[in-house]
Design a protein around this motif. Structure first.
Motif, mmCIF file in Angstrom:
data_model
loop_
_atom_site.group_PDB
_atom_site.id
_atom_site.type_symbol
_atom_site.label_atom_id
_atom_site.label_comp_id
_atom_site.label_asym_id
_atom_site.label_seq_id
_atom_site.Cartn_x
_atom_site.Cartn_y
_atom_site.Cartn_z
ATOM 1 N N VAL A 176 18.005 -13.079 -18.557
ATOM 2 C CA VAL A 176 18.252 -14.164 -17.601
ATOM 3 C C VAL A 176 18.825 -13.631 -16.293
ATOM 4 O O VAL A 176 18.458 -14.084 -15.202
ATOM 5 C CB VAL A 176 19.221 -15.202 -18.220
ATOM 6 C CG1 VAL A 176 19.672 -16.226 -17.176
ATOM 7 C CG2 VAL A 176 18.564 -15.916 -19.396
ATOM 8 N N LEU A 177 19.717 -12.643 -16.392
ATOM 9 C CA LEU A 177 20.407 -12.138 -15.208
ATOM 10 C C LEU A 177 19.695 -10.962 -14.545
ATOM 11 O O LEU A 177 20.133 -10.505 -13.484
ATOM 12 C CB LEU A 177 21.827 -11.703 -15.589
ATOM 13 C CG LEU A 177 22.703 -12.757 -16.287
ATOM 14 C CD1 LEU A 177 24.105 -12.205 -16.507
ATOM 15 C CD2 LEU A 177 22.745 -14.047 -15.508
ATOM 16 N N ALA A 178 18.622 -10.464 -15.160
ATOM 17 C CA ALA A 178 17.897 -9.315 -14.614
ATOM 18 C C ALA A 178 17.389 -9.605 -13.207
ATOM 19 O O ALA A 178 16.918 -10.705 -12.903
ATOM 20 C CB ALA A 178 16.723 -8.951 -15.523
ATOM 21 N N MET A 227 23.768 -11.756 -10.179
ATOM 22 C CA MET A 227 24.701 -12.109 -11.242
ATOM 23 C C MET A 227 25.088 -10.871 -12.040
ATOM 24 O O MET A 227 24.299 -9.929 -12.181
ATOM 25 C CB MET A 227 24.064 -13.136 -12.180
ATOM 26 C CG MET A 227 23.752 -14.481 -11.537
ATOM 27 S SD MET A 227 25.226 -15.499 -11.403
ATOM 28 C CE MET A 227 25.494 -15.937 -13.125
ATOM 29 N N THR A 228 26.303 -10.861 -12.566
ATOM 30 C CA THR A 228 26.817 -9.732 -13.341
ATOM 31 C C THR A 228 27.045 -10.155 -14.784
ATOM 32 O O THR A 228 27.538 -11.255 -15.058
ATOM 33 C CB THR A 228 28.133 -9.210 -12.736
ATOM 34 O OG1 THR A 228 27.873 -8.710 -11.420
ATOM 35 C CG2 THR A 228 28.723 -8.092 -13.578
ATOM 36 N N LEU A 229 26.708 -9.256 -15.706
ATOM 37 C CA LEU A 229 26.887 -9.499 -17.133
ATOM 38 C C LEU A 229 28.065 -8.696 -17.660
ATOM 39 O O LEU A 229 28.211 -7.505 -17.361
ATOM 40 C CB LEU A 229 25.623 -9.097 -17.901
ATOM 41 C CG LEU A 229 25.704 -9.141 -19.436
ATOM 42 C CD1 LEU A 229 25.882 -10.570 -19.936
ATOM 43 C CD2 LEU A 229 24.464 -8.503 -20.057
ATOM 44 N N PRO A 232 12.406 -8.462 -20.519
ATOM 45 C CA PRO A 232 13.469 -7.448 -20.448
ATOM 46 C C PRO A 232 14.251 -7.316 -21.757
ATOM 47 O O PRO A 232 14.429 -8.276 -22.498
ATOM 48 C CB PRO A 232 14.374 -7.968 -19.324
ATOM 49 C CG PRO A 232 13.537 -8.925 -18.540
ATOM 50 C CD PRO A 232 12.616 -9.555 -19.544
ATOM 51 N N PHE A 233 14.755 -6.095 -22.008
ATOM 52 C CA PHE A 233 15.709 -5.850 -23.075
ATOM 53 C C PHE A 233 16.626 -4.728 -22.627
ATOM 54 O O PHE A 233 16.278 -3.940 -21.749
ATOM 55 C CB PHE A 233 15.013 -5.523 -24.404
ATOM 56 C CG PHE A 233 14.235 -4.219 -24.431
ATOM 57 C CD1 PHE A 233 14.795 -3.068 -24.963
ATOM 58 C CD2 PHE A 233 12.938 -4.154 -23.937
ATOM 59 C CE1 PHE A 233 14.081 -1.865 -24.998
ATOM 60 C CE2 PHE A 233 12.216 -2.966 -23.971
ATOM 61 C CZ PHE A 233 12.789 -1.820 -24.505
ATOM 62 N N ALA A 259 17.767 0.051 -12.619
ATOM 63 C CA ALA A 259 18.883 -0.648 -11.970
ATOM 64 C C ALA A 259 18.662 -2.155 -11.908
ATOM 65 O O ALA A 259 19.034 -2.811 -10.934
ATOM 66 C CB ALA A 259 19.109 -0.083 -10.568
ATOM 67 N N ALA A 260 18.095 -2.719 -12.961
ATOM 68 C CA ALA A 260 17.713 -4.124 -12.949
ATOM 69 C C ALA A 260 18.861 -5.072 -13.247
ATOM 70 O O ALA A 260 18.764 -6.269 -12.989
ATOM 71 C CB ALA A 260 16.583 -4.364 -13.952
#
Length: 308
Positions: A75-77, A81-83, A128-129, A281-282
């Motif tokens: 979702v944040l890729a 936004m930062t995870l 993404p993963f 760097a996604a």
């Protein structure tokens, strides 16, 4: 900051959601930072993650297993936004990579001083993963482990190992890297976003810019059982019959049309070929200062090696 905690996580269940909510809120709230703590599960948990940006938050901390963390990363890729992660799952591979303590208070203390770092993601057929994706033995192991979750951690692992070894059939794979194909009769293939260290299920680099692919030849049931046991203690990379590849794009072909694939702990039915790609760097990830320093050190070492 929005913190999303899995209501089914063992720590939340054992301590109680209200107590965990108060602990997290007290540990992370600062004069310059408001914290919204959500305890949820299933679709409600996914919705809390997906709506964070619309609700005005620039950071989402997820307290759950690798599967939910992987969803949050997707979702944040490729956003601002930062995870952040709290290790409340079974494996917690990403939390382990950045050196977060396994206990809640230790992890919260580390997150309090953490800073954003851009890290690589992988994609499987465009999705993404953040960590690992496996077929054959690895998908069978993930399914068996889920079925045996109530048998206890250690006993469940060994029962799952036995099931996975005997359920993993031979696959005729073709691994395509840079246009060249290598045919392998295999029982397992694993793709990781950046390589694991020589020992331990741990990645020193999260921004190394490469996928690592490991494929295990099928050499019969006894060899499969031995290698399966070695996988659990991460002593299988140098074993006979292990093929290793490194690239930014890898495609795995097979004669079958579909296969079970375990990606960051979640098992899905995928249509082949399996197309993996690196997304450099996604993702912006909260990383404790000690891990930031180590990542910088590893970059310097690799840059010197590249020059020499």
């Amino acid at each position: 900051m929005r913190v999303v905690l899995n209501a089914k996580a063992g720590t939340v269940h054992d301590m109680g959601p209200d107590k965990v909510r108060d602990i997290v809120d007290g540990a992370l709230t600062r004069s310059d930072l408001d914290v919204d703590v959500v305890v949820a599960e299933g679709d409600a948990m996914a919705a809390a993650i997906a709506s964070a940006s619309r609700d005005g938050y620039d950071t989402v901390v997820v307290g759950a297993g690798d599967g939910t963390v992987s969803y949050a990363a997707s979702v944040l890729a490729n956003t601002d936004m930062t995870l952040g992660v709290l290790p409340l799952g079974t494996m917690n591979l990403l939390a382990y990579d950045i050196g977060l303590p396994r206990d809640l208070m230790g992890a919260l203390e580390a997150l309090h001083d953490a800073k954003p770092m851009r890290v690589d993601l992988g994609t499987l057929n465009g999705r993404p993963f953040h960590g690992v994706s496996g077929v054959g033995f690895f998908s069978q192991m993930a399914m068996a482990r889920e079925q045996l979750r109530d048998r206890g951690r250690v006993f469940g692992w060994f029962m799952a190992l036995g099931r996975a070894v005997f359920r993993s059939g031979r696959m005729s794979l073709e691994v395509e890297v840079a246009g060249a194909r290598e045919s392998i009769d295999a029982y397992a293939a694993l793709v990781t976003v950046n390589a694991f260290d020589a020992s331990g299920w741990h990645r020193s680099r999260l921004d190394g810019g490469q996928l690592e692919v490991l494929v295990a030849e099928d050499r019969g049931t006894l060899a499969r059982l031995r290698t399966g046991a070695e996988v659990l203690v991460d002593a299988w990379r140098g074993a006979p019959g292990i093929h290793s590849f490194s690239a930014r794009r890898v495609t795995i072909h097979a004669r079958r049309r579909r296969a079970w694939v375990a990606t960051d702990g979640e098992v899905t039915r995928e249509t082949l070929p399996l197309r993996y790609a690196l997304a450099p760097a996604a993702l912006s990830l909260l990383v404790p200062p000690s891990a930031l320093q180590w990542q910088a050190h590893e970059r310097e070492v690799h840059e010197r090696d590249d020059v020499t």
